[in-house]
Motif scaffolding. Structure first.
Motif, mmCIF file in Angstrom:
data_model
loop_
_atom_site.group_PDB
_atom_site.id
_atom_site.type_symbol
_atom_site.label_atom_id
_atom_site.label_comp_id
_atom_site.label_asym_id
_atom_site.label_seq_id
_atom_site.Cartn_x
_atom_site.Cartn_y
_atom_site.Cartn_z
ATOM 1 N N ARG A 171 45.718 -7.850 9.560
ATOM 2 C CA ARG A 171 44.998 -7.905 8.312
ATOM 3 C C ARG A 171 44.216 -6.686 8.100
ATOM 4 O O ARG A 171 43.867 -6.526 7.101
ATOM 5 C CB ARG A 171 43.995 -9.175 8.402
ATOM 6 C CG ARG A 171 44.593 -10.367 8.135
ATOM 7 C CD ARG A 171 43.791 -11.453 7.727
ATOM 8 N NE ARG A 171 44.431 -12.982 7.371
ATOM 9 C CZ ARG A 171 43.648 -13.941 6.849
ATOM 10 N NH1 ARG A 171 42.302 -13.887 6.758
ATOM 11 N NH2 ARG A 171 44.249 -15.032 6.133
ATOM 12 N N TRP B 299 45.940 -1.660 6.978
ATOM 13 C CA TRP B 299 46.086 -1.451 5.279
ATOM 14 C C TRP B 299 47.316 -0.857 5.224
ATOM 15 O O TRP B 299 48.212 -1.317 4.236
ATOM 16 C CB TRP B 299 44.952 -0.551 4.992
ATOM 17 C CG TRP B 299 44.743 0.635 5.242
ATOM 18 C CD1 TRP B 299 44.049 1.509 6.054
ATOM 19 C CD2 TRP B 299 45.704 2.046 4.703
ATOM 20 N NE1 TRP B 299 44.217 2.623 6.419
ATOM 21 C CE2 TRP B 299 44.833 2.965 5.341
ATOM 22 C CE3 TRP B 299 46.342 2.364 3.850
ATOM 23 C CZ2 TRP B 299 45.435 4.257 4.974
ATOM 24 C CZ3 TRP B 299 46.870 3.567 3.616
ATOM 25 C CH2 TRP B 299 46.486 4.761 4.065
ATOM 26 N N LEU C 15 49.759 -3.605 5.615
ATOM 27 C CA LEU C 15 49.821 -4.491 4.194
ATOM 28 C C LEU C 15 50.352 -3.885 3.099
ATOM 29 O O LEU C 15 51.007 -4.457 2.365
ATOM 30 C CB LEU C 15 48.384 -4.811 3.860
ATOM 31 C CG LEU C 15 47.521 -5.731 5.076
ATOM 32 C CD1 LEU C 15 46.084 -5.964 4.860
ATOM 33 C CD2 LEU C 15 48.142 -6.970 5.471
ATOM 34 N N ASP C 16 50.373 -2.609 2.875
ATOM 35 C CA ASP C 16 50.711 -1.943 1.719
ATOM 36 C C ASP C 16 52.456 -1.870 1.823
ATOM 37 O O ASP C 16 52.984 -1.891 0.880
ATOM 38 C CB ASP C 16 50.259 -0.347 1.850
ATOM 39 C CG ASP C 16 48.892 -0.235 1.150
ATOM 40 O OD1 ASP C 16 48.317 -1.590 0.534
ATOM 41 O OD2 ASP C 16 48.278 0.580 1.250
ATOM 42 N N PRO D 47 55.139 -12.138 2.930
ATOM 43 C CA PRO D 47 54.700 -11.969 4.091
ATOM 44 C C PRO D 47 54.703 -13.436 4.911
ATOM 45 O O PRO D 47 54.599 -14.548 4.121
ATOM 46 C CB PRO D 47 53.502 -11.578 3.780
ATOM 47 C CG PRO D 47 52.870 -11.840 2.527
ATOM 48 C CD PRO D 47 54.353 -11.947 1.852
ATOM 49 N N LEU E 129 49.404 -13.596 6.052
ATOM 50 C CA LEU E 129 48.829 -12.277 5.754
ATOM 51 C C LEU E 129 49.103 -12.348 3.997
ATOM 52 O O LEU E 129 49.065 -11.288 3.502
ATOM 53 C CB LEU E 129 49.895 -11.256 6.333
ATOM 54 C CG LEU E 129 49.703 -10.923 7.776
ATOM 55 C CD1 LEU E 129 50.958 -9.966 8.121
ATOM 56 C CD2 LEU E 129 48.272 -10.420 8.209
ATOM 57 N N PRO F 135 45.814 -11.320 1.979
ATOM 58 C CA PRO F 135 45.364 -9.901 2.034
ATOM 59 C C PRO F 135 46.596 -9.124 1.497
ATOM 60 O O PRO F 135 46.092 -8.017 0.747
ATOM 61 C CB PRO F 135 45.300 -9.606 3.553
ATOM 62 C CG PRO F 135 44.867 -11.117 4.254
ATOM 63 C CD PRO F 135 45.699 -12.119 3.146
ATOM 64 N N VAL F 136 47.674 -9.475 1.500
ATOM 65 C CA VAL F 136 48.793 -8.717 0.803
ATOM 66 C C VAL F 136 48.621 -8.748 -0.827
ATOM 67 O O VAL F 136 48.824 -7.811 -1.491
ATOM 68 C CB VAL F 136 50.088 -8.950 1.297
ATOM 69 C CG1 VAL F 136 51.218 -8.701 0.306
ATOM 70 C CG2 VAL F 136 50.304 -8.738 2.765
ATOM 71 N N ARG G 166 45.867 -6.697 -1.950
ATOM 72 C CA ARG G 166 46.252 -5.313 -2.036
ATOM 73 C C ARG G 166 47.198 -4.910 -3.262
ATOM 74 O O ARG G 166 47.084 -4.032 -3.724
ATOM 75 C CB ARG G 166 46.880 -4.822 -0.485
ATOM 76 C CG ARG G 166 46.190 -4.898 0.809
ATOM 77 C CD ARG G 166 45.011 -3.777 0.664
ATOM 78 N NE ARG G 166 45.761 -2.387 0.790
ATOM 79 C CZ ARG G 166 45.034 -1.311 1.089
ATOM 80 N NH1 ARG G 166 43.650 -1.308 1.230
ATOM 81 N NH2 ARG G 166 45.416 -0.170 1.226
ATOM 82 N N ARG H 80 38.775 -4.416 1.322
ATOM 83 C CA ARG H 80 40.326 -4.923 1.371
ATOM 84 C C ARG H 80 41.026 -3.915 0.626
ATOM 85 O O ARG H 80 42.260 -3.906 0.514
ATOM 86 C CB ARG H 80 40.467 -6.479 0.847
ATOM 87 C CG ARG H 80 39.983 -7.293 1.991
ATOM 88 C CD ARG H 80 40.485 -8.615 1.788
ATOM 89 N NE ARG H 80 39.853 -9.538 2.633
ATOM 90 C CZ ARG H 80 40.114 -10.041 3.862
ATOM 91 N NH1 ARG H 80 41.059 -9.113 4.436
ATOM 92 N NH2 ARG H 80 39.311 -10.726 4.607
#
Length: 293
Positions: free
Chosen positions: A219, A222, A225-226, A235, A239, A242-243, A246, A284
C-alpha cells in the motif's frame, strides 16, 4: 420588501404586522402584497382551524381555495418561509406542520440552503421531502429546470456539500444520482469525485488493522500501485482502495493538473470530519504529476 404596520386584533391588543411584497407573491393566485404577523408563534399560527386567508377580501381567491384548509395552510407555510425574520423562517422549517408536499415548498427550501441563518434547518427539511420534492430541490441547486435557478458554481458546491453532510444513509443514492447526472459541469464533477474519494479513503482506513505486513508495504509502494492502476487488472482486495485513489488522482492530473487535484482534495476535506480525507489524499497522491506529500 416589506414595511411595518400596526393592526388591532379581536382582543383589542395592538399586534405588529408586516406587509410582504415581491415577485414570489404571484404564486399565490395573482401577484399582490401579503400581510403577516411580525412575530408569530409559528406552530400555533399553522395549527389554526380554519386558517385565515392569505388574501382576505379577495372573492376570486376565496373561490379558488374553496374552503380547503390544507391548501391555505400550505400557502401560509410558503409565505412564512419568505418572512424577513430568520427566526420565523427557521421555526417554519422545523415545524411538523410544514406542508412539505405543497409544490412551492421544495423550490423555496432549495433557495434557503443559501441562507446562512437557516441553511442547516433547510438541509434538514430537504430530507423530510418526498423523492419528488428532493428532485425539485436538486433541479434548483443544479440549475437544470426549465428556468435556470441562478445558482452560481460556488453556491451549487456549497449547497451540495451541506446536503452531503446532513444526508441520511438511506437517501445518499438519491443525492448522488443528481450530481452524477451532470458530468459536463466541472463544479459538479468535482463534488461527485470528492464524494467518491471520501468513501474510498474511509474504507481504506477501516481495512488497515486486518492487513498483514506485506499488504501494508504494498500500500505504501506508489510505483507498484501505479502499475496496477495503469494495467487495468483487478488488484487483490486489500489494494483495491489505494489503487482506485491513485487512478482517480492520475485522471484528475491529466484533466486539470495539480490545480484540479487540489480543488477535489479540498472538497473531500469539506465533506469529511476534521478534513481527514484531504489529509489522506495528500499521502496517497504522492508523486502524481507535481503532487508531493
Amino acid at each position: 420588501m416589506f414595511f411595518r404596520r400596526k393592526n388591532t386584533g379581536g382582543s383589542g391588543r395592538r399586534q405588529a404586522e408586516l406587509v410582504l411584497r415581491g415577485s414570489w407573491t404571484s404564486e399565490l393566485y395573482g401577484r399582490g402584497p401579503v400581510r403577516v404577523p411580525a412575530h408569530p408563534d409559528v406552530d400555533a399560527f399553522l395549527a389554526q382551524r380554519p386558517m385565515p386567508s392569505v388574501r382576505p377580501g379577495d372573492d376570486g381567491f376565496a373561490k379558488y381555495v374553496n374552503g380547503n384548509d390544507d391548501l391555505m395552510r400550505a400557502m401560509w407555510c410558503y409565505v412564512l418561509l419568505h418572512h424577513p425574520d430568520s427566526a420565523v423562517r427557521g421555526a417554519c422549517l422545523r415545524s411538523p406542520r410544514l406542508v412539505t408536499g405543497f409544490a412551492l415548498i421544495p423550490d423555496r427550501v432549495a433557495d434557503l440552503l443559501l441562507d446562512e441563518e437557516v441553511a442547516q434547518d433547510a438541509a434538514a427539511t430537504v430530507w423530510r421531502l418526498s423523492e419528488t420534492g428532493l428532485r425539485i430541490v436538486l433541479n434548483v441547486v443544479l440549475s437544470r429546470g426549465l428556468v435556470a435557478s441562478g445558482f452560481t458554481a460556488e453556491q451549487t458546491k456549497s449547497a451540495l456539500i451541506l446536503l452531503r453532510r446532513t444526508c441520511p444513509p438511506d437517501r445518499l443514492a438519491a443525492l448522488e444520482a443528481g450530481p452524477a447526472a451532470e458530468q459536463e459541469d466541472t463544479s459538479l464533477d468535482v463534488f461527485g469525485t470528492a464524494s467518491r474519494l471520501v468513501d474510498l479513503s474511509a474504507a481504506v482506513e477501516r481495512e488497515y488493522d486486518a492487513l498483514d505486513e506485506r499488504q501494508r508495504d504494498l500500500r505504501r509502494d506508489w510505483q507498484y500501485l501505479d502499475r496496477l492502476a495503469s494495467s487495468g487488472e483487478a488488484p487483490e482486495a486489500a489494494l483495491a482502495g489505494p489503487v482506485a485513489i491513485r487512478r482517480i488522482g492520475h485522471r484528475l492530473n491529466g484533466t486539470g493538473g495539480i490545480a484540479l487535484m487540489r480543488e477535489v482534495a479540498a472538497c473531500a476535506g469539506d465533506l469529511s470530519a476534521q478534513r481527514m480525507a484531504e489529509r489522506d489524499l495528500n499521502r496517497r497522491w504522492d508523486r502524481i504529476g507535481d503532487w508531493m506529500a
